[in-house]
Design a protein around this motif. Sequence first.
Motif, PDB file in Angstrom:
ATOM      1  N   GLY A   1     -24.306  44.113  -8.142  1.00  0.00           N
ATOM      2  CA  GLY A   1     -24.995  43.439  -7.900  1.00  0.00           C
ATOM      3  C   GLY A   1     -24.416  42.098  -9.209  1.00  0.00           C
ATOM      4  N   LEU A   2     -23.694  41.983  -9.773  1.00  0.00           N
ATOM      5  CA  LEU A   2     -23.456  41.519 -10.280  1.00  0.00           C
ATOM      6  C   LEU A   2     -22.461  40.049 -10.281  1.00  0.00           C
ATOM      7  CD1 LEU A   2     -21.870  42.688 -13.554  1.00  0.00           C
ATOM      8  CD2 LEU A   2     -23.663  41.726 -13.224  1.00  0.00           C
ATOM      9  N   LEU A   3     -22.108  39.672  -8.937  1.00  0.00           N
ATOM     10  CA  LEU A   3     -21.364  39.591  -8.389  1.00  0.00           C
ATOM     11  C   LEU A   3     -22.705  38.442  -7.668  1.00  0.00           C
ATOM     12  CD1 LEU A   3     -19.363  37.447  -6.717  1.00  0.00           C
ATOM     13  CD2 LEU A   3     -18.976  39.019  -5.215  1.00  0.00           C
ATOM     14  N   ILE A   4     -23.627  39.394  -6.698  1.00  0.00           N
ATOM     15  CA  ILE A   4     -25.217  38.355  -6.048  1.00  0.00           C
ATOM     16  C   ILE A   4     -25.551  37.056  -7.896  1.00  0.00           C
ATOM     17  CG2 ILE A   4     -26.863  38.339  -4.974  1.00  0.00           C
ATOM     18  CD1 ILE A   4     -24.779  39.513  -3.013  1.00  0.00           C
ATOM     19  N   LYS A   5     -25.400  38.718  -8.157  1.00  0.00           N
ATOM     20  CA  LYS A   5     -26.830  37.587 -10.061  1.00  0.00           C
ATOM     21  C   LYS A   5     -25.966  36.648 -10.683  1.00  0.00           C
ATOM     22  CE  LYS A   5     -28.573  41.746 -11.317  1.00  0.00           C
ATOM     23  NZ  LYS A   5     -28.285  43.161 -12.383  1.00  0.00           N
ATOM     24  N   SER A   6     -24.287  36.048 -10.448  1.00  0.00           N
ATOM     25  CA  SER A   6     -23.624  35.320 -11.239  1.00  0.00           C
ATOM     26  C   SER A   6     -23.714  34.247  -9.282  1.00  0.00           C
ATOM     27  CB  SER A   6     -22.364  35.314 -11.364  1.00  0.00           C
ATOM     28  OG  SER A   6     -21.855  36.262  -9.960  1.00  0.00           O
ATOM     29  N   LEU A   7     -24.018  34.764  -8.569  1.00  0.00           N
ATOM     30  CA  LEU A   7     -23.774  33.333  -7.990  1.00  0.00           C
ATOM     31  C   LEU A   7     -25.301  33.002  -7.486  1.00  0.00           C
ATOM     32  CD1 LEU A   7     -22.749  35.034  -4.265  1.00  0.00           C
ATOM     33  CD2 LEU A   7     -21.453  32.907  -5.747  1.00  0.00           C
ATOM     34  N   ILE A   8     -26.381  33.194  -7.754  1.00  0.00           N
ATOM     35  CA  ILE A   8     -27.716  32.765  -8.027  1.00  0.00           C
ATOM     36  C   ILE A   8     -27.570  31.842  -9.551  1.00  0.00           C
ATOM     37  CG2 ILE A   8     -29.755  33.160  -8.501  1.00  0.00           C
ATOM     38  CD1 ILE A   8     -29.617  35.685  -6.746  1.00  0.00           C
TER      39      ILE A   8
END
Length: 88
Positions: free
Chosen positions: A32-39
């Motif tokens: 879920g690093l992609l989601i965290k980076s998008l946030i």
Amino acid sequence: MGDQSDFNDEALKEKLETLLDEDNVIKKWNEGLLIKSLILLPIIIFIVGLFIVNRPEKLTDILFVFLYPVALILIGLILLFFMRSKLK
């Protein structure tokens, strides 16, 4: 006594299998690093754009830039809680 230790060992083996199972609900930290980076990316872009490209000169400008989005978020949360209370 031997039955008790076998029961404890079996329960421990089942617990380990559950933890090591790949379909486990518990996620690793890097999933879920992609989601965290998008946030985080819009926040970083906002701060960089604010202080490098468009430097505020007065303290009131800085406060207005930060208080305006916070006020909009709070208004949205108040509306959300109001709508949720009406549904119940």
